[in-house]
Scaffold this active site. Sequence first.
Site, mmCIF file in Angstrom:
data_model
loop_
_atom_site.group_PDB
_atom_site.id
_atom_site.type_symbol
_atom_site.label_atom_id
_atom_site.label_comp_id
_atom_site.label_asym_id
_atom_site.label_seq_id
_atom_site.Cartn_x
_atom_site.Cartn_y
_atom_site.Cartn_z
ATOM 1 N N LYS A 174 66.433 22.614 75.316
ATOM 2 C CA LYS A 174 66.803 23.636 76.570
ATOM 3 C C LYS A 174 68.355 23.213 76.724
ATOM 4 O O LYS A 174 68.429 22.126 77.083
ATOM 5 C CB LYS A 174 66.332 23.505 77.715
ATOM 6 C CG LYS A 174 66.402 24.757 78.737
ATOM 7 C CD LYS A 174 65.951 24.332 79.880
ATOM 8 C CE LYS A 174 67.058 23.810 80.856
ATOM 9 N NZ LYS A 174 68.413 24.950 81.169
ATOM 10 N N GLY A 227 72.808 15.026 81.978
ATOM 11 C CA GLY A 227 73.100 15.920 83.209
ATOM 12 C C GLY A 227 73.489 14.926 84.209
ATOM 13 O O GLY A 227 73.829 13.856 84.282
ATOM 14 N N THR A 231 69.165 14.847 88.913
ATOM 15 C CA THR A 231 68.427 15.345 88.070
ATOM 16 C C THR A 231 67.656 14.520 87.269
ATOM 17 O O THR A 231 66.369 14.442 86.905
ATOM 18 C CB THR A 231 68.933 16.544 87.181
ATOM 19 O OG1 THR A 231 69.869 17.230 88.123
ATOM 20 C CG2 THR A 231 67.988 17.429 86.505
ATOM 21 N N GLU A 384 80.462 11.755 92.375
ATOM 22 C CA GLU A 384 81.016 12.272 91.277
ATOM 23 C C GLU A 384 81.337 13.728 91.663
ATOM 24 O O GLU A 384 80.542 14.577 92.156
ATOM 25 C CB GLU A 384 80.053 12.377 90.055
ATOM 26 C CG GLU A 384 80.306 13.109 89.076
ATOM 27 C CD GLU A 384 79.384 13.234 87.885
ATOM 28 O OE1 GLU A 384 78.174 13.601 88.115
ATOM 29 O OE2 GLU A 384 79.630 12.921 86.597
#
Length: 484
Positions: A174, A227, A231, A384
Site C-alpha cells: 500500500k 512512516g 504509526t 519531527e
Amino acid sequence: MEKILNYIDGEYREPQSGKWLDNYEPASGEVYSKIADSDASDVAAAYEAAKNAFPEWSNTPIEKRSRILMKIADLIEENLYRLAEAESKDNGKPLSLATTIDIPRASANFRFFANAITQFSSEAHESVGLQTMNFTLRQPLGVVGCISPWNLPLYLFTWKVAPAIAAGNCVVAKPSEVTPLTAFLLGEILTEAGLPKGVLNIVHGTGPSAGQAIVEHADIKAISFTGGTKTGEHIARTAAPMFKKLSLELGGKNPNLIFGDCDYEKALNVSVRSSFANQGQICLCGSRMYIEASIYDQFKNDFVEKVKALQVGHPSEADTNIGAVVSKPHMEKVQSYIKLAKKEGATLLYGGEAVTIEGYENGYYLQPTILEVDDNTCRIQQEEVFGPLVTLMKFSSEEEALALANGVKYGLSATLWTQNLDRTMRLSKQLEAGIVWVNTWLNRDLRTPFGGMKQSGVGREGGFEALRFFTEPKNVCIQFGDRL
Ligand code: NDP
C-alpha cells in the site's frame, strides 16, 4: 477524472466498496484524480492472489526472477519522464528532483536487488567432532505486506517491494493515499515486464482502512513499514499478538554538526540542501543544525543569505528549488510549528510565511524557514516537523555538541562536518544514529544497512539486510559417518 485503481492478480480493479477518495495536486490545491478507497475486502482479494502466486514464484529459479526485476528496472528508465511528471504532480516536488533522484532510484532499486539475489548466500558449518554438517536455508516468508509514505513515493515503495519479490515472496503493498499515482502506473510496467500475476498486488486507500487491514491480516507474515513513529508504534502493537516479523523505518530529527575546522564552503552549500531538499520532507534531512561558536555568526549570516536565494515556485519550473509541500494539512502543521517555536522563544531568522504563486493561488507553498534557538529541550528541537524548516543552535565544545545531538528520542541519521580524523572516529561511534555522514549528506550505497536507532525504527533495510528480513533462516543439521 482519472481513477487510481488497485492492481490485484495482474489486473486493475475498482475497490469493492465502490468508494473513492479525492487526490489533490499540491501545486494547485485542485482535486485531479480519484483514488480507490480500499478496505479489508480488497486486501483479502490481494492476499488470495498473492497466496496463489507464491508456490510458483518461490520456486522460480533466481536467474529468472532476476531477469524480470531487471526488465522492470529497464521499463522504469524508459518511462522516466512520464513517471517523474506524475511524481512531481502528485507530491509537489520539483520536477528536476523527481527526474534526477526519485525515478532513477526506483529503477536502481529493482536493478540492485536483481543482482543482489544472485549473490545472496547462506552459511554452512561442519562440526568434525560431532560428524555433522549444518547448513542454513534462506526461505521466502510467503505473503508479506509493504506500506510506504508520501515523501519519496515510488523510491520508497520500490525499496521495499523489490527485495521482497527478489527473495521469492509475494506482496500486498500500500502506497500512501496522499501520493498513489506512480505506484498505480507501476502496474502497467509489472505486466509488461512479465511479472507473473499475483506476485505484487497494490492496494490503494487510507492507512486506517487498507493499511490496517494488511497489518491485521492473520496470514500476512511480515510487514515492512516506512512512516511516522506514532504509526509505527500502532503497527507494532497491532502485529504483536500475531508475532509478525516487522521492519520499521520511522521518523527522524537529525542533527547536522558543523565544527570550526570544517571545509566551510562545502558545509555551507550541502547544509542548505540537507535542510531544504524536497521541501525538507526527507526523513534524513538535517533539521537541527549545531554550529561551533568560533564560526557561528559568520556561518549563520552566510546560511541565511544562501537560503534567501532559493526559489520557491511551481514544481515544473526549471529554476524552482522549493516546490509545494505535500498537502494542506501538512502545510498547516508546519505553520503551527513555526508559531509554536516563536512562542517558545525561538528567533525567526528567515521565512515563516506562505508564498502565493501566480496562477496557482491555492497551492501549498511555504518559504524555507530558519529559526535560531538556545534551548534544546523546546518542542521545535524535540519533535519531527518534516517540512522546510531548520533550527540553528550554537555549541562550544565537542562534548556539548554530542550531548545536544543525542538529546532527542530519535536516532535516524547524523551529519558531521570536520577535518579532524580523531574527532570523526570518536563521534561516529558515539552519535546515536543508524547512519552517520561525514563531510557529505545523502550519499547512499545500496549495499549498506539503512535504518534508525531509538524511536527512528527497528531493523535495517538495504543490501543483504533487506534480503535477510524477507527470508526465514532455517538450519538443517545432517549427521554423517558412524557416530551414534
Ligand atoms: P504515516 O505514518 O502517516 O504513513 C505512512 C504509511 O502508513 C502510509 O501509507 C499511511 O497511509 C500508512 N498508515 C497510516 N496509518 C496506518 C495504520 N493504522 N496501519 C497501517 N498503515 C497505516 O507517515 P507519512 O506518510 O506522513 O510519512 C512521513 C513520515 O515518514 C515521517 O515521520 C518520516 O520521518 C517518515 N519517514 C521515514 C523514513 C525512514 O526511512 N526512516 C523515510 C521516509 C519517511 P496513508 O498515507 O494513506 O494514511
